[in-house]
Every structure is written in C-alpha cells, then in structure tokens.
Design a protein around this motif. Sequence first.
Motif, mmCIF file in Angstrom:
data_model
loop_
_atom_site.group_PDB
_atom_site.id
_atom_site.type_symbol
_atom_site.label_atom_id
_atom_site.label_comp_id
_atom_site.label_asym_id
_atom_site.label_seq_id
_atom_site.Cartn_x
_atom_site.Cartn_y
_atom_site.Cartn_z
ATOM 1 N N ASN A 133 0.859 -1.179 0.000
ATOM 2 C CA ASN A 133 0.000 0.000 0.000
ATOM 3 C C ASN A 133 0.898 1.233 0.000
ATOM 4 O O ASN A 133 1.729 1.408 0.891
ATOM 5 N N GLU A 134 0.743 2.088 -0.990
ATOM 6 C CA GLU A 134 1.580 3.273 -1.093
ATOM 7 C C GLU A 134 1.303 4.279 0.021
ATOM 8 O O GLU A 134 2.146 5.117 0.324
ATOM 9 N N ARG A 135 0.129 4.212 0.636
ATOM 10 C CA ARG A 135 -0.208 5.161 1.699
ATOM 11 C C ARG A 135 0.545 4.866 2.992
ATOM 12 O O ARG A 135 0.545 5.696 3.897
ATOM 13 N N TRP A 136 1.119 3.686 3.110
ATOM 14 C CA TRP A 136 1.821 3.327 4.342
ATOM 15 C C TRP A 136 3.196 3.976 4.433
ATOM 16 O O TRP A 136 3.890 3.816 5.424
ATOM 17 N N GLY A 137 3.625 4.671 3.422
ATOM 18 C CA GLY A 137 4.935 5.313 3.467
ATOM 19 C C GLY A 137 6.007 4.463 2.813
ATOM 20 O O GLY A 137 5.802 3.297 2.460
#
Length: 275
Positions: free
Chosen positions: A173-177
Amino acid sequence: MSADAVDDSPHDDSPDIQESEPKLTKAQLARIERNRQKALLLKQARLQSRPYPEGKPDKHKVKAPPREIDSGGGFYIEEDDEALQNVHKKIIHPEGAVLAVDNLVCDGCGKEFMESFLLNHFELAVCDICRQNEEKYGLITKSDAKKRFLLKDCDFDQREPALKFIIRKNPHNERWGDMKLYLETQITDRAMEVWGDEEKLEEQHEKRDQNREKSKQKKFDKRVKELRMAVRSSLWRKDSGSHEHDFGEETYDEDEDMYSKTCKSCGHVMTYEKM
C-alpha cells in the motif's frame, strides 16, 4: 661716319607702355569672398560626416548586430566575422596525460569491475553479476531486521558506521509510506557486533520467547480470576435475598492467595481475592 649717315636701328616714337594687372571691383571682391566662405563650410561639413581619412576605422560608426546561427546542439550562437575566418583553420590540441584507472575486484567472483549497484548504494565491492545471488546479497526491511536479529533503532543509525539503505515504495500500500531496505549481509555483521556470535543471538531469542510465554500466561490467569470473581459475586447476591449474612473478621490463605469471611449465624464461608 658722317653726321648724315642714316641710323638703321629702330626707334619707337610712341611712349613706353607699362603692363599692369587689371584692378577688381568691389563687387567682384565680395563674390570671391563669398565663394571662399562657402567652400570652407562645405569642407567642414565633409569632415564632420567623415572625421577620419580613408583607410582608418570609424569608431563612431554603429555596427550591425551579429547574425544568429543554429549550432545544431539545441541553442543559437552569434556569428562573428573573426570567428568565421578561423572556422576552417585546423585546431591542434596538445595530447593529455594518460591516467591509469584501477578497477575494483569483486569479493564474490574475484573479477575486475568499475561500478555496480551494491558499490554505489552500499559501498560493497560486488559486481552486478554476483548481486543476482539474492540469498547472499538480498535486501531486508528494517522491521524484519529488528525482528530476526533483535536490533534496536540505535543499532542502525547511531552505531558507527551507520548502515546504508535505499528507499522504495511499499508494494502492499503506497499510503503506508516508504520502506527502508538494508543489505542483509551488513545487517548480519551488525548483529554479530551487538550480540557477539550466533549462539548468544539464539539464547536471546529463547529468552524472549520464554518471557513472551510468561506474559501470556500471566494475562490468562488474570482473566480467569476476573471471571471467578464475577461468578462468586453473583452467587453471593443471589443468596442474600433470603438470608442476610453477618460476616466476621477477614482471614487470608497464603497457599491459595485467597481471602475469606465466615457468617456468624449460618456459617457460610465467602472466599474472594483482592486485585
């Protein structure tokens, strides 16, 4: 010779004529002066328009702007007459010194190489061919490294030398950093610096597993006690409907870690725990 002799020499009986220049009138003199002044004015006008004689450059002359030429490299250059004269001249540059470049030797295969991925990012002298061995030169995330090798944050950044890493997007997930990826061989070496050897590292794993099991058991026992207390308190409230107990002093059982009270009238014993 007698007096009557004839003189053959010519005689001019007319008076002497003296040649003299003709005199100019005042009108003629004035016209001459006007022509002279007009000639001077014309000469001064020519000198102002061309202050320099023929053959000398005119510094005050405005030079036309240079013409722009496409260099073919994505930009334009200004045309220079002097530069155009030297275009076809052959330019000879002196030969430079020959520099000897020492290639690196790969730690994996022993072959020479100049640059590689591991050299640029982790300062490890390993060629790109040997890097394909992921078991030996694989990458590991920081969270997995802390879990497998029992390392702390200070072991990555504060302990000298600081470990090299690369940043990649999280594939889940790209939102996890972004993720920090370390070289597993360097993580292994750092773990040996912290724990000494693999045996001590395994001992630490076992010790932490035991502490983890003890913590789980302690939480389980605490939950059981809470349930027992809830059941006993409900039973005590049910019996109190028909008979009101009159309990005596509190007693403590060290073996069972329990407290109890006895009713003075009916002899009912109530056991309980203190949290």
